[in-house]
Design a protein around this motif. Structure first.
Motif, PDB file in Angstrom:
ATOM      1  N   ARG A  24       0.880  -1.170  -0.086  1.00  0.00           N
ATOM      2  CA  ARG A  24       0.047  -0.028  -0.020  1.00  0.00           C
ATOM      3  C   ARG A  24       0.978   1.251  -0.052  1.00  0.00           C
ATOM      4  O   ARG A  24       0.244   2.329  -0.435  1.00  0.00           O
ATOM      5  CB  ARG A  24      -1.131   0.076   1.129  1.00  0.00           C
ATOM      6  CG  ARG A  24      -0.402   0.101   2.457  1.00  0.00           C
ATOM      7  CD  ARG A  24      -1.183   0.174   3.779  1.00  0.00           C
ATOM      8  NE  ARG A  24      -0.224   0.451   4.879  1.00  0.00           N
ATOM      9  CZ  ARG A  24       0.359  -0.461   5.704  1.00  0.00           C
ATOM     10  NH1 ARG A  24      -0.023  -1.648   5.243  1.00  0.00           N
ATOM     11  NH2 ARG A  24       0.923  -0.177   6.732  1.00  0.00           N
ATOM     12  N   GLU A  62       2.357   3.605  -5.130  1.00  0.00           N
ATOM     13  CA  GLU A  62       1.088   3.801  -5.784  1.00  0.00           C
ATOM     14  C   GLU A  62       1.816   3.914  -7.163  1.00  0.00           C
ATOM     15  O   GLU A  62       2.761   4.429  -7.474  1.00  0.00           O
ATOM     16  CB  GLU A  62       0.473   5.167  -5.688  1.00  0.00           C
ATOM     17  CG  GLU A  62      -0.496   5.494  -6.453  1.00  0.00           C
ATOM     18  CD  GLU A  62      -1.140   6.708  -5.925  1.00  0.00           C
ATOM     19  OE1 GLU A  62      -2.266   6.798  -5.212  1.00  0.00           O
ATOM     20  OE2 GLU A  62      -0.883   7.698  -6.517  1.00  0.00           O
ATOM     21  N   LEU A 118      -2.728  -4.168 -14.315  1.00  0.00           N
ATOM     22  CA  LEU A 118      -2.705  -3.300 -13.397  1.00  0.00           C
ATOM     23  C   LEU A 118      -3.981  -3.811 -12.224  1.00  0.00           C
ATOM     24  O   LEU A 118      -3.795  -3.625 -11.259  1.00  0.00           O
ATOM     25  CB  LEU A 118      -3.427  -1.894 -13.813  1.00  0.00           C
ATOM     26  CG  LEU A 118      -2.395  -0.983 -14.588  1.00  0.00           C
ATOM     27  CD1 LEU A 118      -3.036   0.220 -15.210  1.00  0.00           C
ATOM     28  CD2 LEU A 118      -1.257  -0.685 -13.874  1.00  0.00           C
ATOM     29  N   THR A 119      -4.830  -4.688 -12.895  1.00  0.00           N
ATOM     30  CA  THR A 119      -5.904  -5.269 -11.876  1.00  0.00           C
ATOM     31  C   THR A 119      -4.946  -6.396 -11.013  1.00  0.00           C
ATOM     32  O   THR A 119      -5.412  -6.396  -9.802  1.00  0.00           O
ATOM     33  CB  THR A 119      -6.895  -6.072 -12.868  1.00  0.00           C
ATOM     34  OG1 THR A 119      -7.490  -5.148 -13.854  1.00  0.00           O
ATOM     35  CG2 THR A 119      -7.945  -6.588 -11.991  1.00  0.00           C
ATOM     36  N   GLN A 131      -3.218  -4.407  -8.370  1.00  0.00           N
ATOM     37  CA  GLN A 131      -4.231  -3.910  -7.408  1.00  0.00           C
ATOM     38  C   GLN A 131      -4.527  -5.070  -6.600  1.00  0.00           C
ATOM     39  O   GLN A 131      -4.558  -4.887  -5.255  1.00  0.00           O
ATOM     40  CB  GLN A 131      -5.603  -3.351  -8.231  1.00  0.00           C
ATOM     41  CG  GLN A 131      -5.962  -2.274  -7.423  1.00  0.00           C
ATOM     42  CD  GLN A 131      -7.105  -1.616  -8.438  1.00  0.00           C
ATOM     43  OE1 GLN A 131      -7.816  -2.457  -9.204  1.00  0.00           O
ATOM     44  NE2 GLN A 131      -6.971  -0.312  -8.530  1.00  0.00           N
ATOM     45  N   GLN A 132      -4.863  -6.086  -7.045  1.00  0.00           N
ATOM     46  CA  GLN A 132      -5.140  -7.564  -6.188  1.00  0.00           C
ATOM     47  C   GLN A 132      -3.857  -7.750  -5.206  1.00  0.00           C
ATOM     48  O   GLN A 132      -4.194  -8.356  -4.136  1.00  0.00           O
ATOM     49  CB  GLN A 132      -5.690  -8.647  -6.960  1.00  0.00           C
ATOM     50  CG  GLN A 132      -6.625  -8.536  -7.669  1.00  0.00           C
ATOM     51  CD  GLN A 132      -7.225  -9.289  -8.758  1.00  0.00           C
ATOM     52  OE1 GLN A 132      -6.233 -10.165  -9.159  1.00  0.00           O
ATOM     53  NE2 GLN A 132      -8.426  -9.405  -9.179  1.00  0.00           N
ATOM     54  N   SER A 175      -1.757   0.597  -5.047  1.00  0.00           N
ATOM     55  CA  SER A 175      -2.777   1.407  -5.357  1.00  0.00           C
ATOM     56  C   SER A 175      -2.562   1.883  -6.905  1.00  0.00           C
ATOM     57  O   SER A 175      -1.320   2.029  -7.103  1.00  0.00           O
ATOM     58  CB  SER A 175      -2.896   2.777  -4.445  1.00  0.00           C
ATOM     59  OG  SER A 175      -3.262   3.926  -5.280  1.00  0.00           O
ATOM     60  N   VAL A 176      -3.474   2.127  -7.815  1.00  0.00           N
ATOM     61  CA  VAL A 176      -3.340   2.533  -9.098  1.00  0.00           C
ATOM     62  C   VAL A 176      -3.947   3.840  -9.430  1.00  0.00           C
ATOM     63  O   VAL A 176      -5.149   4.100  -8.988  1.00  0.00           O
ATOM     64  CB  VAL A 176      -3.653   1.147 -10.097  1.00  0.00           C
ATOM     65  CG1 VAL A 176      -3.495   1.853 -11.478  1.00  0.00           C
ATOM     66  CG2 VAL A 176      -3.049   0.029  -9.796  1.00  0.00           C
ATOM     67  N   SER A 177      -2.995   4.549 -10.049  1.00  0.00           N
ATOM     68  CA  SER A 177      -3.815   5.959 -10.314  1.00  0.00           C
ATOM     69  C   SER A 177      -3.566   6.422 -11.838  1.00  0.00           C
ATOM     70  O   SER A 177      -2.726   6.029 -12.492  1.00  0.00           O
ATOM     71  CB  SER A 177      -2.890   6.848  -9.671  1.00  0.00           C
ATOM     72  OG  SER A 177      -3.099   8.123  -9.984  1.00  0.00           O
ATOM     73  N   ILE A 201      -8.784   1.573 -11.493  1.00  0.00           N
ATOM     74  CA  ILE A 201      -7.822   2.677 -10.709  1.00  0.00           C
ATOM     75  C   ILE A 201      -8.714   3.099  -9.392  1.00  0.00           C
ATOM     76  O   ILE A 201      -9.780   2.975  -9.275  1.00  0.00           O
ATOM     77  CB  ILE A 201      -7.637   4.107 -11.520  1.00  0.00           C
ATOM     78  CG1 ILE A 201      -9.083   4.599 -12.023  1.00  0.00           C
ATOM     79  CG2 ILE A 201      -6.646   3.746 -12.552  1.00  0.00           C
ATOM     80  CD1 ILE A 201      -9.164   6.071 -12.648  1.00  0.00           C
ATOM     81  N   GLN A 202      -7.935   3.538  -8.485  1.00  0.00           N
ATOM     82  CA  GLN A 202      -8.394   3.725  -7.329  1.00  0.00           C
ATOM     83  C   GLN A 202      -8.131   5.651  -7.162  1.00  0.00           C
ATOM     84  O   GLN A 202      -8.733   6.013  -6.071  1.00  0.00           O
ATOM     85  CB  GLN A 202      -7.579   3.421  -5.979  1.00  0.00           C
ATOM     86  CG  GLN A 202      -8.022   2.123  -5.732  1.00  0.00           C
ATOM     87  CD  GLN A 202      -7.000   0.946  -5.517  1.00  0.00           C
ATOM     88  OE1 GLN A 202      -5.965   1.068  -6.065  1.00  0.00           O
ATOM     89  NE2 GLN A 202      -7.375  -0.140  -4.906  1.00  0.00           N
TER      90      GLN A 202
END
Ligand code: C2E
Ligand code: CA
Ligand code: CA
Length: 265
Positions: free
Chosen positions: A120, A123, A152-153, A156-157, A161-163, A182-183
């Motif tokens: 976490r 990013e 990216l998925t 994320q898993q 964090s993806v921006s 994205i988050q």
């Protein structure tokens, strides 16, 4: 010349990690920073990324630079944690060229896990420097966005964090909003430059924020230079901000980051 020098510059440590702090707009606390590269070019002083990133995207050597910057960010975070620092997130920019390379997912995991960092804290920024069309020139036979979405998925898993960067400018657009996992959405600084039609810009920002929130996405705005802009973004419901009003990008060793709160007795 720059392309030819690239490999040696990487080995010689000429690329420097600069960090620009990012703030939460509700309490104005620094929660993280963006990693930005500077090239300490012999005989020239600091060279800014706009001068060399497009060249490296054309030659493909951007991939090495992006991973190098990720590693520098991880080294920074490791030191920060070891010296008792509070939770902190560093955002790292990745060119589309890098996102498309084989082994991107594994390489990110390798680097971050080498420094035993909680995922976490990192990013991943979906960079928009190169258009899909330009990226195709460097990587012929490229297919549409699906491979990037899958990678990216997967990241994320794994807790990253993806921006999405530069929303509202260039090649970042509404049609990617429902495709990319994205988050965080980053509003481009051009939004704040449009003084002429201020009322309309306000509506646009407020509605983009609302749309993002409906999709469960947080919004950060870059290029905040005045208190007025900061107040305006806060009123529009924007979650976070970054810009000269708070701080310029600084050499990573010069960044003053919050320590952990002392335990209350
Ligand atoms: P970006 O991702 O849009 O980064 C924000 C740029 O705006 C940075 O320029 C930053 O210094 C500048 N900026 C920050 N606050 C303000 C402000 O209040 N006002 C104004 N006018 N500008 C502000 P910089 O550092 O020159 O970087 C340029 C671009 O280079 C970045 O744009 C990013 O797309 C790219 N870049 C930087 N480092 C990397 C990297 O390691 N990898 C990749 N792929 N791209 C990078
Ligand atoms: Ca960025
Ligand atoms: Ca931008």
């Amino acid at each position: 010349q720059m392309n030819n020098r690239m490999a040696r510059a990487l080995e010689g440590g000429e690329f420097r990690l600069y960090l620009q702090p990012k703030y939460r707009l509700d309490n104005l606390e620094m929660y993280g920073a963006e990693a930005l590269v500077r090239w300490d070019y012999p005989g020239r002083g600091l060279v800014y990324p706009d001068e060399f990133i497009p060249l490296f995207e054309g030659s493909g050597s951007i991939v090495k630079l992006d991973f190098y910057m990720l590693e520098q960010a991880c080294i920074y975070l490791r030191q920060h944690i070891d010296s008792g620092g509070a939770d902190f997130v560093v955002s790292v920019n990745f060119s589309r060229v890098t996102l498309y390379t084989q082994g991107f997912f594994a390489a990110v995991l390798d680097i971050v896990d080498k420094y035993r960092l909680p995922h976490r804290c990192v990013e991943l920024v979906e960079g928009t420097n190169a258009s899909i069309a330009d990226t195709r020139k460097t990587l012929p036979g490229l297919r549409p966005m699906e491979p990037v979405v899958d990678k990216l998925t997967a990241l994320q898993q794994k807790g990253f964090s993806v921006s999405m960067d530069d929303f509202g400018a260039g090649y970042s657009s509404l049609n990617l909003l429902d495709k990319l996992p994205i988050q965080v959405l980053k509003l481009d600084k051009e939004f704040l430059r449009e003084n002429s039609r201020e009322e309309r810009v306000k509506h646009v920002i407020a509605h983009v924020v609302e749309l993002a929130h409906d999709l469960g996405i947080a919004v950060v705005c870059e290029g905040v230079e005045t208190r007025e802009q900061m107040e305006f973004l806060r009123a529009a419901g924007c979650d976070r901000a970054q810009g000269y009003y708070f701080s310029r990008p600084v050499p990573s060793e010069a960044l003053q980051v919050p320590k952990k709160q002392a335990e209350k007795v």
